[in-house]
Scaffold this active site. Sequence first.
Site, PDB file in Angstrom:
ATOM      1  N   GLU A  98      71.987   7.581 -11.707  1.00 58.41           N
ATOM      2  CA  GLU A  98      71.917   7.545 -10.241  1.00 58.41           C
ATOM      3  C   GLU A  98      70.527   7.134  -9.731  1.00 58.41           C
ATOM      4  O   GLU A  98      69.868   7.895  -9.003  1.00 58.41           O
ATOM      5  CB  GLU A  98      72.302   8.908  -9.654  1.00 58.41           C
ATOM      6  CG  GLU A  98      73.693   9.363 -10.045  1.00 58.41           C
ATOM      7  CD  GLU A  98      74.125  10.634  -9.316  1.00 58.41           C
ATOM      8  OE1 GLU A  98      73.309  11.239  -8.606  1.00 58.41           O
ATOM      9  OE2 GLU A  98      75.303  11.018  -9.467  1.00 58.41           O
ATOM     10  N   GLU A 112      80.747  11.334 -14.223  1.00 66.26           N
ATOM     11  CA  GLU A 112      80.624  12.641 -13.542  1.00 66.26           C
ATOM     12  C   GLU A 112      81.696  12.756 -12.475  1.00 66.26           C
ATOM     13  O   GLU A 112      81.874  11.849 -11.663  1.00 66.26           O
ATOM     14  CB  GLU A 112      79.259  12.814 -12.844  1.00 66.26           C
ATOM     15  CG  GLU A 112      78.121  13.147 -13.749  1.00 66.26           C
ATOM     16  CD  GLU A 112      76.799  13.370 -13.009  1.00 66.26           C
ATOM     17  OE1 GLU A 112      76.820  13.920 -11.886  1.00 66.26           O
ATOM     18  OE2 GLU A 112      75.761  12.982 -13.561  1.00 66.26           O
TER      19      GLU A 112
HETATM   20  C1  BG6 Z   1      74.900  14.641  -9.624  1.00 64.98           C
HETATM   21  C2  BG6 Z   1      73.654  14.646 -10.475  1.00 64.98           C
HETATM   22  O1  BG6 Z   1      74.798  13.665  -8.647  1.00 64.98           O
HETATM   23  O2  BG6 Z   1      75.182  15.831  -8.946  1.00 64.98           O
HETATM   24  C3  BG6 Z   1      73.442  15.980 -11.181  1.00 64.98           C
HETATM   25  O3  BG6 Z   1      73.681  13.601 -11.432  1.00 64.98           O
HETATM   26  C4  BG6 Z   1      73.669  17.145 -10.214  1.00 64.98           C
HETATM   27  O4  BG6 Z   1      72.165  15.999 -11.747  1.00 64.98           O
HETATM   28  C5  BG6 Z   1      75.092  17.052  -9.666  1.00 64.98           C
HETATM   29  O5  BG6 Z   1      73.442  18.382 -10.799  1.00 64.98           O
HETATM   30  C6  BG6 Z   1      75.497  18.223  -8.771  1.00 64.98           C
HETATM   31  O6  BG6 Z   1      74.607  18.401  -7.725  1.00 64.98           O
HETATM   32  P1  BG6 Z   1      74.550  19.724  -6.828  1.00 64.98           P
HETATM   33  O7  BG6 Z   1      73.453  19.486  -5.883  1.00 64.98           O
HETATM   34  O8  BG6 Z   1      75.868  19.886  -6.154  1.00 64.98           O
HETATM   35  O9  BG6 Z   1      74.293  20.868  -7.718  1.00 64.98           O
END
Ligand code: BG6
Length: 461
Positions: free
Chosen positions: A166, A364
């Site tokens: 990202e 993800e």
């Molecule tokens: C993703 C990132 O965009 O979101 C991760 O690559 C991150 O590193 C994940 O932990 C979740 O984010 P959050 O802010 O909801 O905990």
Amino acid sequence: MIQFPDGFAWGSSTSGPQTEGRVQGDGKGDNLWDYWFSQEPNRFHEGIGPEQTSGFYENWESDIELLSATGHSMFRTSIQWSRIFPLGEGEVNQSGVDFYRRVFERIKSKGIQLLVNLYHFDLPFALQEKGDGWENRATVEAYEAYARFCFETYGDLVDRWITFNEPIVPVEFGYFYDGHYPHKVDAQAAVRVAYHTQLASSLAVKACHEVNPAAKIGIVLNLTPAYPRSQHPADLKAARIAELFQAKSFLDPSVLGGYPPELIQLLKEQELLPAVAAAELQTIKEHRVDFLGVNYYQPLRVAAPRYLPHPEAPLMPDRFYEPYAMPGRKINPHRGWEIYEQGIYDIAEMIKQHYGNIEWILTENGMGVEGEERFRQDGVIQDDYRIDFVKGHLRELHRAIQDGANCKGYLMWTFIDCWSWLNGYKNRYGLIELNLQTQERKIKKSGHWFKTVSQQNGFDA
Ligand code: BG6
């Protein structure tokens, strides 16, 4: 039964800085997060910083057992640059080098495909302090040397490399929105940082193929089409520009080998074009990724800006578009994010139609939930909401694959609840629960379910 193609991979993603933690004498140098936490702990949810992660540096052996217990056939993590090169360049920390070798060997011995990312928001602090980090061309060279070192050291173990996770996020939050260190508000610097990051990524692709022409290397982007509020020309324009900034700024150079002319024109009009050398553009053109990683959580909906900007206000992306909260949208009540499963199908179509249907992996997808303990019954977190969330997205992914999408795997964020930058442990995403006090791990209902999905290569519709 929704059945995925043979060889489809199942697993999860995480990152070094969010799992490993700090151990006295480990030789790791500070990265931006370590430094920032030491200066402004108040910026971090409940004052929890990067040293208090899920302790993977010490628990890696038992954690890898949990990968198998939750049905992983693929796993993505990242190397911390500052663990290998504490100052970002120069002297190597051998105990860090040995740590990753042990971990990667063990993962491979379990028959799990290994994806290794080289950069997850974690610049060694020394490079920031010395030369303004990614604003400086010298950081590109330091990154290239670090990447080459990794390809040469771990090339025998890694199935797929990733240059950056990202990359637009540190640009947005570090140089526009006061959300990541160095929290500058400076459009000129933002554009330079984005350009240098892309150049570093392309140079890593080049180095990777020089070390081993057969190696696969990609980039992970947080992709979503930009959905306009309406068909009004102003909303359509806003969506086009949002997509240029948020997606195409890295997608086009990484996959197609060049920047969209409309983006170049826009930056020119704003007098933001960075200094570029013809040889650099040639590198970007020639060294394209072999595959894409796609992170998808929620759609980007935008509308035309409502107001004229204050003449003295710094230039921000919201001069061109603003976020739009669509009435009636489906919401994850525990995180406040929209849930829009069809986004996956739309991304797949976008890749198919405009990006040569390049091979990709959903790297993800997941559901963050605050206060998850309240769903515990008989000692286990009954996260049926997460199972529903995943099923909904998998249905769309399956539909996309049937329509020709070249997607090879589905990785959840994440396997064990992990530390998340400014959010600490507020949003729990894991297939496995982490007790922060005792460090105990316990598989959630979704973790058991995920194993059966992986074993059956599908699930009951
Ligand atoms: C993703 C990132 O965009 O979101 C991760 O690559 C991150 O590193 C994940 O932990 C979740 O984010 P959050 O802010 O909801 O905990």
